[in-house]
Design a protein around this motif. Sequence first.
Motif, PDB file in Angstrom:
ATOM      1  N   ILE A 168       0.719  -1.505   0.061  1.00 24.28           N
ATOM      2  CA  ILE A 168      -0.218   0.028   0.022  1.00 24.28           C
ATOM      3  C   ILE A 168       1.038   1.241   0.164  1.00 24.28           C
ATOM      4  CG2 ILE A 168      -1.805   1.495   1.274  1.00 24.28           C
ATOM      5  CD1 ILE A 168      -2.823  -1.391   2.412  1.00 24.28           C
ATOM      6  N   MET A 169       1.704   1.131   0.696  1.00 23.46           N
ATOM      7  CA  MET A 169       2.841   2.433   1.164  1.00 23.46           C
ATOM      8  C   MET A 169       3.720   2.948   0.248  1.00 23.46           C
ATOM      9  SD  MET A 169       1.703   4.207   3.908  1.00 23.46           S
ATOM     10  CE  MET A 169       3.132   4.922   3.917  1.00 23.46           C
ATOM     11  N   GLU A 206       3.091   1.474  -3.493  1.00 23.87           N
ATOM     12  CA  GLU A 206       2.017   2.091  -4.709  1.00 23.87           C
ATOM     13  C   GLU A 206       1.691   3.636  -4.159  1.00 23.87           C
ATOM     14  OE1 GLU A 206      -2.343   1.167  -6.561  1.00 23.87           O
ATOM     15  OE2 GLU A 206      -2.043   1.036  -4.248  1.00 23.87           O
ATOM     16  N   GLU A 207       1.231   3.997  -2.871  1.00 23.00           N
ATOM     17  CA  GLU A 207       1.075   5.735  -2.311  1.00 23.00           C
ATOM     18  C   GLU A 207       2.847   6.898  -3.145  1.00 23.00           C
ATOM     19  OE1 GLU A 207       0.152   6.418   1.272  1.00 23.00           O
ATOM     20  OE2 GLU A 207      -1.835   5.838   1.080  1.00 23.00           O
ATOM     21  N   ALA A 208       3.033   5.788  -3.186  1.00 19.76           N
ATOM     22  CA  ALA A 208       5.242   6.361  -3.364  1.00 19.76           C
ATOM     23  C   ALA A 208       5.599   6.022  -4.507  1.00 19.76           C
ATOM     24  CB  ALA A 208       5.970   5.780  -2.390  1.00 19.76           C
ATOM     25  N   ASN A 209       4.561   5.537  -4.914  1.00 23.21           N
ATOM     26  CA  ASN A 209       4.930   5.787  -6.664  1.00 23.21           C
ATOM     27  C   ASN A 209       5.984   4.985  -6.633  1.00 23.21           C
ATOM     28  OD1 ASN A 209       4.341   6.640  -9.133  1.00 23.21           O
ATOM     29  ND2 ASN A 209       5.936   7.705  -9.786  1.00 23.21           N
ATOM     30  N   PRO A 220       2.646   3.668   7.850  1.00 20.64           N
ATOM     31  CA  PRO A 220       2.036   4.174   7.424  1.00 20.64           C
ATOM     32  C   PRO A 220       2.514   5.319   6.940  1.00 20.64           C
ATOM     33  CG  PRO A 220       0.345   3.040   7.952  1.00 20.64           C
ATOM     34  CD  PRO A 220       1.632   2.057   8.132  1.00 20.64           C
ATOM     35  N   GLY A 251       6.356   7.684   4.905  1.00 20.37           N
ATOM     36  CA  GLY A 251       6.465   8.511   3.720  1.00 20.37           C
ATOM     37  C   GLY A 251       7.401   9.362   3.469  1.00 20.37           C
TER      38      GLY A 251
END
Length: 362
Positions: free
Chosen positions: A129-130, A132-135, A336, A339
């Motif tokens: 999940i993390m 994905e958020e960090a590209n 979470p 980032g």
Amino acid sequence: MSNPWFLSARTLVIGAAGGFLLTALSFPLAWLAGPMALVAIAAVAGVPVGIPTRLRAFSFVLLGIAVGEAVEPEAVGQLGHWIPSLLLLALAVPLICVVGMLVVRRLSGCSVASGFYASTPGSLTTSVIMAEEANADIPLVVLIQSARLVLLTLSFPLLIESLLPGQARGIGAPVAANEAWITAEQTALIATATAGGLLGKWIGLPVPMLMMPMFVSGLMNGLGWIDAALPPWLLTFGLLVLGMSFGIRFTGVDVSLLRRIGIAGVGSIIATTLITVVFAFVVYEWLGVSFVAALLAFAPGGLETMTLIAVAFGIDPAFVGTHHFARMFAMTAILPWTGPAVRWLARRMGERENQSPTEDLK
């Protein structure tokens, strides 16, 4: 699309062949490592493999029972003495993540975010999940995490065997001619443990189908409410299914990508195992804990795999399992919030922001 029953049957046959093969070779934890290795090879070769999610959950129940019944009642009273070791674990995990990231980035050419989340032990779902958020490159993260799991599962039993020669008890065995396949007490234990796992899932506990059966089994056996262990053949089946579920992760991976993640995975394991050895030695010298127990407790492997190795070699599974559960719980809570730190680290290493994940593959 393959018939799901045929798909499962084919995967079971491949996995069982791997189990029999490594058993013939006297490999430690053969019924975990063999199915994992042979199913992974089949998956990379393009053979369709798969098992139902519920079957995997049931294998967790069986293995949780096995770990719980191996916990000595006296071990519960030792929890307070493990606090210094848990504090050392809190220092070891960030170091493992950063060193793992540096090695993976160096060997695979990926971004800082991809390397970091590919190196975090204990919480694959949160890591993805993390990432994905960090590209980051999600396939690379998942595959390197999976490669590390497979390589640790294959290498650590051999490592522990070399440190404790002849101490492996073996887990799982055929049923003797005069034994019942399963008794009423064993059936009650499995039913109660499964109910506990479902309750834990409803509450929202991490890995409920493993942790709650472990607790239920330890409690029922420790308090004398029941005097029953899993039938060896059923435990063998649990190991078989768990091993297959690890191997299935390599479905769709081509050989060139496998070579790349394999090199990165091996390099990461060597580097992080050296860190683990240092911390295990500190725990051994400072707290008087068995060096091998500390090595398993600090290893960047999975909760289920490391505790099973502990059970197989007669090492304190409560000590090992407590450390891995604490790490998993902490990583789930902390990841979470990582980032900004990962972005800062990327800038410090000269990486531009918003790098496309596809650039990791170049």
